[in-house]
Design an enzyme around this catalytic site. Structure first.
Site, PDB file in Angstrom:
ATOM      1  N   ARG A  30      -5.746 -51.574 -33.128  1.00  0.00           N
ATOM      2  CA  ARG A  30      -5.679 -51.953 -34.300  1.00  0.00           C
ATOM      3  C   ARG A  30      -4.866 -51.073 -35.340  1.00  0.00           C
ATOM      4  NH1 ARG A  30     -10.606 -49.042 -37.169  1.00  0.00           N
ATOM      5  NH2 ARG A  30     -10.898 -47.864 -35.390  1.00  0.00           N
ATOM      6  N   CYS A  51     -14.209  -9.924 -44.626  1.00  0.00           N
ATOM      7  CA  CYS A  51     -14.828 -10.724 -43.538  1.00  0.00           C
ATOM      8  C   CYS A  51     -16.052 -10.021 -43.218  1.00  0.00           C
ATOM      9  CB  CYS A  51     -13.766 -11.008 -42.631  1.00  0.00           C
ATOM     10  SG  CYS A  51     -14.729 -11.529 -40.896  1.00  0.00           S
ATOM     11  N   CYS A  54     -15.572  -8.679 -39.447  1.00  0.00           N
ATOM     12  CA  CYS A  54     -14.582  -7.696 -39.050  1.00  0.00           C
ATOM     13  C   CYS A  54     -15.078  -6.223 -38.758  1.00  0.00           C
ATOM     14  CB  CYS A  54     -13.282  -7.669 -39.969  1.00  0.00           C
ATOM     15  SG  CYS A  54     -12.109  -8.750 -39.679  1.00  0.00           S
ATOM     16  N   ASN A  76     -28.627 -12.098 -36.183  1.00  0.00           N
ATOM     17  CA  ASN A  76     -28.114 -12.861 -37.478  1.00  0.00           C
ATOM     18  C   ASN A  76     -29.178 -12.359 -38.573  1.00  0.00           C
ATOM     19  OD1 ASN A  76     -27.784 -15.011 -39.209  1.00  0.00           O
ATOM     20  ND2 ASN A  76     -27.121 -16.185 -37.539  1.00  0.00           N
ATOM     21  N   HIS A 122      -9.432 -10.516 -36.348  1.00  0.00           N
ATOM     22  CA  HIS A 122      -9.878 -11.660 -37.207  1.00  0.00           C
ATOM     23  C   HIS A 122      -9.033 -12.927 -37.022  1.00  0.00           C
ATOM     24  CE1 HIS A 122     -11.577 -13.371 -40.970  1.00  0.00           C
ATOM     25  NE2 HIS A 122     -10.334 -13.941 -41.318  1.00  0.00           N
ATOM     26  N   ASN A 162     -19.386 -22.896 -33.089  1.00  0.00           N
ATOM     27  CA  ASN A 162     -19.068 -23.860 -34.085  1.00  0.00           C
ATOM     28  C   ASN A 162     -17.811 -23.482 -34.626  1.00  0.00           C
ATOM     29  OD1 ASN A 162     -19.638 -26.217 -35.171  1.00  0.00           O
ATOM     30  ND2 ASN A 162     -20.750 -25.401 -36.813  1.00  0.00           N
ATOM     31  N   SER A 170     -17.436 -21.474 -41.723  1.00  0.00           N
ATOM     32  CA  SER A 170     -16.505 -20.931 -42.963  1.00  0.00           C
ATOM     33  C   SER A 170     -15.773 -19.778 -42.630  1.00  0.00           C
ATOM     34  CB  SER A 170     -17.400 -20.642 -43.929  1.00  0.00           C
ATOM     35  OG  SER A 170     -18.445 -19.781 -43.677  1.00  0.00           O
ATOM     36  N   HIS A 173     -13.078 -15.844 -38.161  1.00  0.00           N
ATOM     37  CA  HIS A 173     -13.246 -14.640 -37.188  1.00  0.00           C
ATOM     38  C   HIS A 173     -13.722 -15.526 -36.052  1.00  0.00           C
ATOM     39  CE1 HIS A 173     -13.421 -10.206 -36.582  1.00  0.00           C
ATOM     40  NE2 HIS A 173     -13.904 -10.862 -35.705  1.00  0.00           N
ATOM     41  N   HIS A 175     -16.095 -16.144 -33.158  1.00  0.00           N
ATOM     42  CA  HIS A 175     -17.293 -15.902 -33.052  1.00  0.00           C
ATOM     43  C   HIS A 175     -18.432 -17.037 -32.613  1.00  0.00           C
ATOM     44  CE1 HIS A 175     -17.772 -17.673 -37.190  1.00  0.00           C
ATOM     45  NE2 HIS A 175     -19.334 -17.616 -36.884  1.00  0.00           N
ATOM     46  N   GLN A 177     -22.597 -18.160 -31.468  1.00  0.00           N
ATOM     47  CA  GLN A 177     -23.982 -17.629 -31.900  1.00  0.00           C
ATOM     48  C   GLN A 177     -24.884 -17.836 -30.600  1.00  0.00           C
ATOM     49  OE1 GLN A 177     -25.910 -19.020 -35.610  1.00  0.00           O
ATOM     50  NE2 GLN A 177     -23.890 -19.720 -36.296  1.00  0.00           N
ATOM     51  N   GLU A 191     -31.814 -33.594 -21.238  1.00  0.00           N
ATOM     52  CA  GLU A 191     -31.081 -33.441 -19.787  1.00  0.00           C
ATOM     53  C   GLU A 191     -31.878 -33.068 -18.769  1.00  0.00           C
ATOM     54  OE1 GLU A 191     -27.735 -30.651 -20.460  1.00  0.00           O
ATOM     55  OE2 GLU A 191     -26.841 -32.383 -21.687  1.00  0.00           O
ATOM     56  N   HIS A 302     -25.397 -25.399 -21.506  1.00  0.00           N
ATOM     57  CA  HIS A 302     -26.392 -25.927 -20.964  1.00  0.00           C
ATOM     58  C   HIS A 302     -26.946 -25.090 -19.716  1.00  0.00           C
ATOM     59  CE1 HIS A 302     -26.719 -29.599 -24.326  1.00  0.00           C
ATOM     60  NE2 HIS A 302     -27.205 -28.447 -24.534  1.00  0.00           N
TER      61      HIS A 302
HETATM   62  P1  H2U Z   1     -20.864 -19.652 -39.005  1.00  0.00           P
HETATM   63  O1  H2U Z   1     -20.717 -19.778 -37.495  1.00  0.00           O
HETATM   64  O2  H2U Z   1     -21.428 -20.958 -39.371  1.00  0.00           O
HETATM   65  O3  H2U Z   1     -19.867 -19.094 -39.785  1.00  0.00           O
HETATM   66  O4  H2U Z   1     -22.061 -18.675 -39.379  1.00  0.00           O
HETATM   67  C1  H2U Z   1     -22.240 -17.603 -38.792  1.00  0.00           C
HETATM   68  C2  H2U Z   1     -23.439 -16.912 -38.859  1.00  0.00           C
HETATM   69  O5  H2U Z   1     -23.504 -15.628 -39.280  1.00  0.00           O
HETATM   70  C3  H2U Z   1     -24.607 -17.625 -39.658  1.00  0.00           C
HETATM   71  O6  H2U Z   1     -25.440 -18.147 -38.884  1.00  0.00           O
HETATM   72  C4  H2U Z   1     -24.580 -15.397 -40.249  1.00  0.00           C
HETATM   73  C5  H2U Z   1     -24.893 -16.511 -40.774  1.00  0.00           C
HETATM   74  O7  H2U Z   1     -26.305 -16.680 -40.850  1.00  0.00           O
HETATM   75  N1  H2U Z   1     -24.214 -14.218 -40.953  1.00  0.00           N
HETATM   76  C6  H2U Z   1     -24.959 -13.031 -40.746  1.00  0.00           C
HETATM   77  O8  H2U Z   1     -25.644 -12.838 -39.883  1.00  0.00           O
HETATM   78  N2  H2U Z   1     -24.743 -12.112 -41.673  1.00  0.00           N
HETATM   79  C7  H2U Z   1     -23.695 -11.952 -42.840  1.00  0.00           C
HETATM   80  O9  H2U Z   1     -23.596 -11.329 -43.449  1.00  0.00           O
HETATM   81  C8  H2U Z   1     -22.964 -13.488 -43.086  1.00  0.00           C
HETATM   82  C9  H2U Z   1     -23.350 -14.277 -42.140  1.00  0.00           C
HETATM   83 ZN    ZN Z   2     -13.075 -11.065 -39.591  1.00  0.00          ZN
END
Ligand code: H2U
Ligand code: ZN
Length: 365
Positions: A30, A51, A54, A76, A122, A162, A170, A173, A175, A177, A191, A302
């Site tokens: 389309r 950051c 960093c 976290n 970074h 993510n 946001s 850098h 990373h 989780q 699953e 997973h």
């Molecule tokens: P993003 O992957 O959405 O950017 O989030 C990174 C994680 O970093 C997010 O779960 C954590 C946020 O809670 N974070 C910290 O642990 N310490 C900080 O100073 C800022 C963000």
């Molecule tokens: Zn950084």
């Protein structure tokens, strides 16, 4: 491929979640009037003083990152899960005795959330990191699973990344989780149910063949078929294959599957860890080359729960769920029919695999 797969609207079954998706290949032709422009590449500095990931910088809660030189993992500061002893009441919600109990259910959840910095740099993503550094990420994932998996109060460790603003991340850098929880979360639970049903020959959906003999774990049997057919395979190495699953929902969704039966990431041999790092580098590089941008996605591992059971049904694997459709700026939205009825795609899994197969494994810039 049958004619059905190429030109006719059809449903495809996801045996891993026991769900159906709609494929509409006839729509891929389309007209498209939207923009197909390239996004200017934002050049990040190697170190960003603002950051929070960093080395040497202060985080939001005042903690200061050490001058780390490899992978760096920290708790976290804004965790979605709290450790059991930190919670006001671990029994919240268990007290329902009314007739509403069956409909208004809650149970306490606890766990651990950590952030995993892939590199002190970074400005680099997985696709740009040297293989040895990606291997260090794999090693960190395994070390985390070994530590957390040994705990009585942890059942499941969800490792994920993510990536990209479009995904709500946001910070560029590099990373990921981990969220490790007392209970098995929804997606791995689906699953697990499907993998167990396959291995034990039970019916889940109307298309499951309970008469299949000599079963291996679902994804072991599935990979056998894919390696024979080839149409959805993007590449392989000594120990892993990367493919677009037959039932993919996201336009360029992929999976990385191990060649042997591996229930949990901690079982990987040193060679397999190198192979996984290689597969990660190659798929992320191909993704970046697809629209010549730093490609956004959610990806994750997973694996079987760390609950003390054998879980022979499980085959560990990785999913990549990228949102982009036609260009750096055109994303797929899961809305309308897809929210209310079932996911749908135009581009077939085979077409997506062909596109990804044709891309270079040397990053465009
Ligand atoms: P993003 O992957 O959405 O950017 O989030 C990174 C994680 O970093 C997010 O779960 C954590 C946020 O809670 N974070 C910290 O642990 N310490 C900080 O100073 C800022 C963000
Ligand atoms: Zn950084």
């Amino acid at each position: 491929m049958t004619q059905l797969h190429v030109t006719q609207p059809h449903r495809r079954y996801n045996p891993l979640t026991d769900e159906w998706i709609l494929v509409s290949p006839q729509r891929a032709t389309r007209p498209w009037l939207g923009a197909v422009e390239k996004r200017p590449l934002e050049q990040s500095p190697t170190y960003d003083p603002t950051c929070y990931l960093c080395p040497g910088n202060a985080r939001a809660n005042g903690a200061v990152n050490p001058p780390y030189t490899g992978v760096y993992v920290f708790d976290n500061d804004f965790p979605a899960l709290l450790q059991a002893q930190d919670q006001a009441s671990n029994e919240a919600g268990r007290q329902h005795v009314s007739s509403a109990a069956a409909l208004l259910r809650a149970s306490a959840e606890s766990g651990v959330c950590r952030v995993i910095c892939f590199s002190p740099r970074h400005d680099l993503t997985l696709a740009q990191l040297p293989p040895s550094q990606i291997r260090a990420v794999v090693d960190a994932w395994i070390a985390q699973c070994e530590e957390l998996g040994a705990r009585d109060d942890i059942t499941y460790v969800q490792l994920f990344e993510n990536k990209g603003e479009i995904m709500g991340c946001s910070n560029p850098h590099p990373h990921g989780q981990l969220w490790a929880s007392r209970h098995l979360p929804t997606e791995p639970a689906k699953e697990q149910r499907a993998q167990l049903a396959w291995l034990t020959g039970r019916h889940l959906s109307d298309n499951a063949q309970s008469s299949v003999l000599n079963r291996s774990p679902l994804l072991v049997d599935y990979l056998d078929i894919e390696r024979r057919e080839g149409a959805r395979v993007i590449f392989d190495n000594a120990h892993f294959t990367c493919l677009v699953p037959y039932w993919a929902v996201w336009p360029f969704e992929t999976m990385i599957l191990p060649h042997r039966h591996i229930r949990r990431i901690v079982e990987l041999t040193p060679d397999e860890r190198d192979s996984l790092a290689d597969a990660l580098k190659r798929i992320t590089t191909r993704y970046d080359n697809l629209f010549e941008v730093s490609f956004p996605y959610t990806m994750g591992v997973h694996q079987a729960p760390y609950d003390g059971d054998a879980h022979e049904e499980w085959q560990m694997h990785l999913h990549f769920y990228p949102p982009l459709l036609r260009s750096a700026t055109v994303r797929k939205f899961m809305v309308g029919y897809e929210m209310l009825a079932q996911p749908q795609r135009d581009l077939t899994a085979e077409q997506a695999a062909e596109r990804l197969r044709g891309l270079s494994e040397t990053r465009f810039a």
